[in-house]
Design an enzyme around this catalytic site. Structure first.
Site, PDB file in Angstrom:
ATOM      1  N   CYS A 116       0.806  -1.229   0.000  1.00  0.00           N
ATOM      2  CA  CYS A 116       0.000   0.000   0.000  1.00  0.00           C
ATOM      3  C   CYS A 116       0.835   1.274   0.000  1.00  0.00           C
ATOM      4  O   CYS A 116       0.395   2.303  -0.506  1.00  0.00           O
ATOM      5  CB  CYS A 116      -0.940   0.007   1.200  1.00  0.00           C
ATOM      6  SG  CYS A 116      -2.112  -1.370   1.198  1.00  0.00           S
ATOM      7  N   HIS A 282      -3.762   7.056   1.037  1.00  0.00           N
ATOM      8  CA  HIS A 282      -3.971   5.742   0.434  1.00  0.00           C
ATOM      9  C   HIS A 282      -5.387   5.290   0.771  1.00  0.00           C
ATOM     10  O   HIS A 282      -5.839   5.403   1.916  1.00  0.00           O
ATOM     11  CB  HIS A 282      -2.945   4.744   0.976  1.00  0.00           C
ATOM     12  CG  HIS A 282      -3.366   3.326   0.832  1.00  0.00           C
ATOM     13  ND1 HIS A 282      -3.666   2.767  -0.385  1.00  0.00           N
ATOM     14  CD2 HIS A 282      -3.570   2.351   1.764  1.00  0.00           C
ATOM     15  CE1 HIS A 282      -4.028   1.504  -0.204  1.00  0.00           C
ATOM     16  NE2 HIS A 282      -3.982   1.235   1.078  1.00  0.00           N
ATOM     17  N   ASN A 312      -9.949  -0.616  -2.626  1.00  0.00           N
ATOM     18  CA  ASN A 312      -8.537  -0.430  -2.295  1.00  0.00           C
ATOM     19  C   ASN A 312      -7.693  -0.973  -3.442  1.00  0.00           C
ATOM     20  O   ASN A 312      -7.663  -2.171  -3.687  1.00  0.00           O
ATOM     21  CB  ASN A 312      -8.219  -1.173  -0.997  1.00  0.00           C
ATOM     22  CG  ASN A 312      -6.769  -1.026  -0.558  1.00  0.00           C
ATOM     23  OD1 ASN A 312      -5.915  -0.597  -1.322  1.00  0.00           O
ATOM     24  ND2 ASN A 312      -6.488  -1.391   0.680  1.00  0.00           N
TER      25      ASN A 312
END
Length: 355
Positions: A116, A282, A312
């Protein structure tokens, strides 16, 4: 003093939209359950047998290169961030180079595996190369195709409902403008709880993590002997080849580290949260972003979230969101943009950019 700036930016998301309702066909869940825990309404899945992280990354890169006002042959270094590479090896950097048709220049390609936070890590690396004068046009790509490796059953719903596919790219270039460019980047990691969010197999651990680490971290894996096999039917039958996540633990770590690393960047530059024009976090979980926003006392118009539509997308989430914000006119010349990420490893980082 030479600094680095984002000279061009682009993103690509697949056409195929998968809603929460669509997932009901393969797992016991609900739209309400998913929205309450993640804020996600839908995500995109790439076309199987047609799209890969490398091909999607190339589409985003082509847009970024055009907007940077250069030819693709002028790219002198590639950085590719992903956790879902086309192959176990080689990395996606060289595949992207081939997809763009720029192999004749034989430029270097670096693969970043920081999940991430991969884009922020890649941005920091590119920034150093630009500032030293080593390269002039660095292509940084974050691209993911999670849909190829998720557990589409009730057993895997806690992870599967979160992730989507997509790619984002930027071209980093030098600038001598004191009022423009990357001001600071900050990178951190702590591997103590690495297995709390991980895809352990296939891997080269020879069952070490199953027989040692996995039991200690309460993953529920039986103490069985797999020998040194990379993958076998037992692993597949018991779903060991899918990602695992202890959601509450990850959430608690994220809401701690996100604000810390943002404040670290502001302190380094002598700025405050009031100076931030736009925070692009993020897109891990809308609840995490909302917590961070409240912690920093930022108004809604100073935070860009798109997890509701894309899920995501890991290393791709920041460049996709940043490009969307720029296209929407939310990022203008002179604005202070803050990027921040937290993810598997655990790794986390932040960057401050004067646009």
């Amino acid at each position: 003093m030479l600094k680095s700036k984002i000279g061009g930016i682009g993103y690509y998301v697949p056409e195929n939209i998968v809603t929460n309702q669509d997932l009901l066909r393969v797992m016991d869940t609900s739209d309400e359950w998913i929205q309450e825990r993640t804020g996600i309404l839908e995500r995109r899945y790439g076309k199987k047998f047609e799209e890969t992280p490398a091909t999607m990354g190339a589409r985003a890169a082509e847009i970024a290169i055009e907007r940077a006002g250069i030819n693709k042959e002028e790219i002198d270094f590639i950085i590719f961030a992903t956790l879902s590479p086309d192959y176990y090896f080689p990395g996606c950097g060289v595949l992207l180079q081939r997809e763009l048709g720029i192999t004749k220049t034989e430029i270097g390609a670096l693969d970043v595996r920081n999940q991430c936070s991969g884009f922020v890590y890649g941005l920091s690396v590119a920034d150093q190369f630009i500032k030293t004068g080593m390269y002039k046009n660095i292509l940084l790509v974050g691209s993911e195709m999670h849909s190829m490796g998720l557990d589409f059953s009730t057993r895997g719903r806690n992870v599967t409902v979160i992730f989507g596919d997509g790619a984002g790219a930027v071209v980093l270039q030098p600038t001598e403008d004191e009022n423009q460019g990357i001001l600071t980047t900050h990178l951190h990691s702590d591997g103590t709880y690495a297995e709390k969010l991980a895809l352990i197999s296939p891997g080269s651990h020879g069952a070490y993590h199953f027989n040692k680490m996995a039991i200690e971290t309460d993953f529920g894996f039986p103490d069985v002997e797999f020998g040194e096999m990379f993958v076998n039917p037992t692993m597949i039958e018991n779903a060991y080849t899918y990602p695992v996540m202890e959601g509450q633990f990850v959430f608690k770590m994220a809401i701690q580290k996100f604000p810390e690393v943002i404040m670290e960047a502001l302190k380094k530059t002598g700025l405050t949260t009031n100076d931030i024009d736009l925070l692009v976090p993020h897109q891990a979980n809308l609840r995490i972003s909302q917590f961070v926003q409240a912690k920093l006392k930022l108004s809604d118009d100073k935070v860009w979230n798109n997890i509701q539509r894309y899920g995501n997308t890991t290393a791709a989430s920041i460049p996709i969101a940043l490009c969307e914000a720029w296209e929407a006119g939310k990022v203008k010349a002179g604005d202070l943009v803050c990027l921040a990420a937290f993810g598997s490893g655990f790794t986390w980082g932040s960057a401050l950019i004067r646009w």
